[in-house]
Design a protein around this motif. Structure first.
Motif, PDB file in Angstrom:
ATOM      1  N   LYS A 236       0.837  -1.204   0.000  1.00 23.36           N
ATOM      2  CA  LYS A 236       0.000   0.000   0.000  1.00 23.36           C
ATOM      3  C   LYS A 236       0.868   1.250   0.000  1.00 23.36           C
ATOM      4  N   GLU A 237       2.034   1.115  -0.642  1.00 22.23           N
ATOM      5  CA  GLU A 237       2.944   2.234  -0.830  1.00 22.23           C
ATOM      6  C   GLU A 237       3.184   2.429  -2.322  1.00 22.23           C
ATOM      7  N   ARG A 238       3.481   3.652  -2.694  1.00 17.81           N
ATOM      8  CA  ARG A 238       3.734   3.973  -4.099  1.00 17.81           C
ATOM      9  C   ARG A 238       4.980   3.231  -4.579  1.00 17.81           C
ATOM     10  N   PRO A 239       4.851   2.319  -5.539  1.00 17.89           N
ATOM     11  CA  PRO A 239       6.022   1.590  -6.013  1.00 17.89           C
ATOM     12  C   PRO A 239       6.965   2.498  -6.800  1.00 17.89           C
ATOM     13  N   LYS A 240       8.253   2.303  -6.597  1.00 17.29           N
ATOM     14  CA  LYS A 240       9.252   3.028  -7.368  1.00 17.29           C
ATOM     15  C   LYS A 240       9.573   2.198  -8.606  1.00 17.29           C
ATOM     16  N   TRP A 241       9.649   2.868  -9.740  1.00 15.00           N
ATOM     17  CA  TRP A 241       9.905   2.114 -10.955  1.00 15.00           C
ATOM     18  C   TRP A 241      10.977   2.788 -11.797  1.00 15.00           C
ATOM     19  N   ASP A 242      11.626   1.971 -12.598  1.00 16.63           N
ATOM     20  CA  ASP A 242      12.617   2.432 -13.565  1.00 16.63           C
ATOM     21  C   ASP A 242      12.583   1.440 -14.720  1.00 16.63           C
ATOM     22  N   VAL A 243      13.491   1.564 -15.646  1.00 16.17           N
ATOM     23  CA  VAL A 243      13.558   0.641 -16.777  1.00 16.17           C
ATOM     24  C   VAL A 243      14.821  -0.198 -16.648  1.00 16.17           C
ATOM     25  N   CYS A 244      14.666  -1.508 -16.747  1.00 19.90           N
ATOM     26  CA  CYS A 244      15.787  -2.436 -16.639  1.00 19.90           C
ATOM     27  C   CYS A 244      15.753  -3.411 -17.796  1.00 19.90           C
ATOM     28  N   ASN A 245      16.700  -3.270 -18.722  1.00 20.27           N
ATOM     29  CA  ASN A 245      16.782  -4.167 -19.880  1.00 20.27           C
ATOM     30  C   ASN A 245      15.463  -4.249 -20.641  1.00 20.27           C
ATOM     31  N   GLY A 246      14.860  -3.083 -20.835  1.00 21.08           N
ATOM     32  CA  GLY A 246      13.613  -3.025 -21.603  1.00 21.08           C
ATOM     33  C   GLY A 246      12.376  -3.416 -20.832  1.00 21.08           C
ATOM     34  N   ARG A 247      12.508  -3.632 -19.527  1.00 19.50           N
ATOM     35  CA  ARG A 247      11.365  -4.008 -18.711  1.00 19.50           C
ATOM     36  C   ARG A 247      11.221  -3.027 -17.551  1.00 19.50           C
ATOM     37  N   TYR A 248      10.033  -3.036 -16.947  1.00 18.83           N
ATOM     38  CA  TYR A 248       9.852  -2.230 -15.744  1.00 18.83           C
ATOM     39  C   TYR A 248      10.648  -2.848 -14.598  1.00 18.83           C
ATOM     40  N   GLY A 249      11.485  -2.035 -13.960  1.00 17.41           N
ATOM     41  CA  GLY A 249      12.170  -2.459 -12.750  1.00 17.41           C
ATOM     42  C   GLY A 249      11.446  -1.856 -11.557  1.00 17.41           C
ATOM     43  N   ILE A 250      10.733  -2.689 -10.824  1.00 18.13           N
ATOM     44  CA  ILE A 250       9.875  -2.208  -9.743  1.00 18.13           C
ATOM     45  C   ILE A 250      10.559  -2.389  -8.395  1.00 18.13           C
ATOM     46  N   ASN A 251      10.653  -1.295  -7.646  1.00 20.30           N
ATOM     47  CA  ASN A 251      11.231  -1.321  -6.296  1.00 20.30           C
ATOM     48  C   ASN A 251      12.595  -2.002  -6.264  1.00 20.30           C
ATOM     49  N   ARG A 252      13.421  -1.663  -7.239  1.00 21.72           N
ATOM     50  CA  ARG A 252      14.793  -2.183  -7.283  1.00 21.72           C
ATOM     51  C   ARG A 252      15.775  -1.026  -7.356  1.00 21.72           C
ATOM     52  N   SER A 253      16.839  -1.144  -6.665  1.00 25.81           N
ATOM     53  CA  SER A 253      17.863  -0.103  -6.650  1.00 25.81           C
ATOM     54  C   SER A 253      18.392   0.117  -8.056  1.00 25.81           C
ATOM     55  N   GLY A 254      18.276   1.340  -8.546  1.00 24.65           N
ATOM     56  CA  GLY A 254      18.732   1.644  -9.891  1.00 24.65           C
ATOM     57  C   GLY A 254      17.945   0.971 -10.993  1.00 24.65           C
ATOM     58  N   GLY A 255      16.807   0.382 -10.657  1.00 20.98           N
ATOM     59  CA  GLY A 255      15.985  -0.279 -11.659  1.00 20.98           C
ATOM     60  C   GLY A 255      16.311  -1.746 -11.823  1.00 20.98           C
ATOM     61  N   CYS A 256      17.602  -2.087 -11.780  1.00 21.57           N
ATOM     62  CA  CYS A 256      18.025  -3.470 -11.987  1.00 21.57           C
ATOM     63  C   CYS A 256      18.689  -4.090 -10.749  1.00 21.57           C
ATOM     64  N   GLY A 257      18.878  -3.277  -9.708  1.00 18.95           N
ATOM     65  CA  GLY A 257      19.608  -3.746  -8.542  1.00 18.95           C
ATOM     66  C   GLY A 257      18.761  -4.565  -7.580  1.00 18.95           C
ATOM     67  N   PRO A 258      19.271  -4.747  -6.364  1.00 17.22           N
ATOM     68  CA  PRO A 258      18.559  -5.532  -5.349  1.00 17.22           C
ATOM     69  C   PRO A 258      17.200  -4.918  -5.012  1.00 17.22           C
ATOM     70  N   SER A 259      16.313  -5.747  -4.502  1.00 14.30           N
ATOM     71  CA  SER A 259      14.987  -5.289  -4.115  1.00 14.30           C
ATOM     72  C   SER A 259      15.080  -4.294  -2.970  1.00 14.30           C
ATOM     73  N   LEU A 260      14.235  -3.286  -2.999  1.00 14.14           N
ATOM     74  CA  LEU A 260      14.166  -2.293  -1.946  1.00 14.14           C
ATOM     75  C   LEU A 260      13.176  -2.692  -0.854  1.00 14.14           C
ATOM     76  N   LEU A 261      12.511  -3.832  -1.024  1.00  9.45           N
ATOM     77  CA  LEU A 261      11.542  -4.288  -0.037  1.00  9.45           C
ATOM     78  C   LEU A 261      12.246  -4.945   1.143  1.00  9.45           C
ATOM     79  N   SER A 262      11.585  -4.888   2.278  1.00  7.78           N
ATOM     80  CA  SER A 262      12.119  -5.566   3.452  1.00  7.78           C
ATOM     81  C   SER A 262      12.054  -7.077   3.244  1.00  7.78           C
ATOM     82  N   LYS A 263      12.781  -7.827   4.066  1.00  5.79           N
ATOM     83  CA  LYS A 263      12.775  -9.282   3.937  1.00  5.79           C
ATOM     84  C   LYS A 263      11.378  -9.851   4.173  1.00  5.79           C
ATOM     85  N   GLU A 264      10.664  -9.257   5.130  1.00  9.95           N
ATOM     86  CA  GLU A 264       9.300  -9.723   5.406  1.00  9.95           C
ATOM     87  C   GLU A 264       8.397  -9.496   4.194  1.00  9.95           C
ATOM     88  N   MET A 265       8.559  -8.330   3.561  1.00 10.01           N
ATOM     89  CA  MET A 265       7.720  -8.027   2.415  1.00 10.01           C
ATOM     90  C   MET A 265       8.135  -8.854   1.197  1.00 10.01           C
TER      91      MET A 265
END
Length: 352
Positions: A236-265
């Motif tokens: 229920k939070e605004r997802p952060k997005w970028d473009v990673c290799n022609g795809r949407y990179g959702i909640n990832r550092s720099g678009g293609c990096g590690p997930s920005l979500l907590s381990k529980e999430m």
């Protein structure tokens, strides 16, 4: 002297003329009033305040007029949702759902200028994209093409959420609905938000719906944007997005990096993916079975029709035989009986 019928005719004429005169006066007055109201309203329509009921609803849910806002659009359902951030939790909660009056094209993303296709994906609306003097009452620009669209060479301009009820690539809400949605966005900006996110989906991104449209050429794209849908459903939070290799990179550092979500999430997201995959698999199996059942039913109807035709032919043949037998018995028969010896005819005695 006027006779009775002439008096009645004269009265009717006078009444009709008076009615026409009154109608003309009211029309002229109405045009004058309308012009006066339109002039004032047209110049200030973007500043019409939110209703007291809307303000009360916001307060009741623990939000406010200036709180951050998020919009979700679902094409197939023709629904636009407004979500507002709740101060106590910092999470978005559903505020109101508005019925979309019209959108154009088919399920799937927009590709090029002039294809009259309403887009899908993630868009960020800034104050500069608000259009207070739209030809369609009020409007805000989605900002198409976004970074993802441009990476795929997609083109288009002036893709709006606006009033009225006609669409050539936009989402038309009617004037009454866009007035409130526009006011909510305006107050969000006044509250300090630099933008609000609009998420546009072909339908609610469930395993069952994906299975229903599994033959679409857009399935891969839909699975891509489903990641953002799932993250919002869970956080229920605004997802952060970028473009990673022609795809949407959702909640990832720099678009293609590690997930920005907590381990529980991340664990919750993994569980949702597993559940959705199981639902998709079951829906596909049910879909295949439904297709087999439909084929079997079609075959059954075909065989029943053939059997009925065969019975009809057999009955006709039997009827013709019976008719022919009775005809020969009583000396009847048609031209086809000429020259055919009757086996039941009496045999003449031999000559001496």
């Amino acid at each position: 002297m006027l006779f009775g019928t002439e008096v009645v005719q004269l009265e009717n004429f006078v009444i009709s003329a008076l009615r026409q005169f009154a109608k003309s006066v009211f029309v002229l007055l109405g045009l004058g009033l309308l012009a006066a109201c339109t002039t004032g309203f047209e110049s200030n329509r973007h500043n019409v305040p939110l209703s007291s009921l809307t303000k009360a609803r916001l307060s009741q849910m623990g939000s406010s007029e200036g709180a951050p806002m998020l919009v979700r659009i679902f094409k197939r359902e023709s629904e636009l949702e407004v979500w507002k951030e709740v101060k106590k939790t910092g999470k978005f909660e559903h505020f109101r759902t508005y019925k979309i009056c019209a959108w154009s094209g088919d399920l799937g993303p927009k590709f090029r200028e002039g294809d009259r296709q309403s887009p899908e994906g993630f868009y960020d609306v800034t104050p500069g994209l608000m259009n207070p003097r739209s030809n369609y009452f009020l409007a805000f620009n989605l900002g198409f093409p976004n970074k993802f669209d441009r990476a795929h060479g997609r083109t288009g301009s002036n893709i709006m959420v606006h009033g009225d009820c006609s669409s050539r690539g936009c989402y038309a809400m009617t004037d009454e609905k866009i007035a409130e949605i526009y006011a909510l966005a305006r107050e969000t900006f006044k509250g300090g938000s630099k933008s609000f996110q609009v998420q546009v989906f072909p339908f609610r991104m469930t395993g069952e719906n994906l299975a229903a449209f599994s033959e679409s050429k857009h399935l891969s794209f839909w699975r891509d944007i489903k990641v953002g849908y799932d993250h919002f459903e869970l956080t229920k939070e605004r997802p952060k997005w970028d473009v990673c290799n022609g795809r949407y990179g959702i909640n990832r550092s720099g678009g293609c990096g590690p997930s920005l979500l907590s381990k529980e999430m991340q664990a919750a997201y993994s569980q949702k993916q597993t559940a959705d995959a199981a639902a998709f698999k079951l829906a596909m199996a049910n879909k295949a079975q439904a297709e087999l059942d439909a084929e079997a039913e079609a075959q059954r109807k075909l065989e029943a029709a053939r059997a009925a035709e065969e019975r009809k032919v057999a009955i006709n043949q039997t009827t013709q035989k019976v008719t022919g037998w009775f005809g020969s018995l009583f000396g009847g028969g048609g031209s086809d009986d000429q020259g055919v010896e009757d086996p039941n005819a009496p045999v003449p005695p031999p000559r001496p």
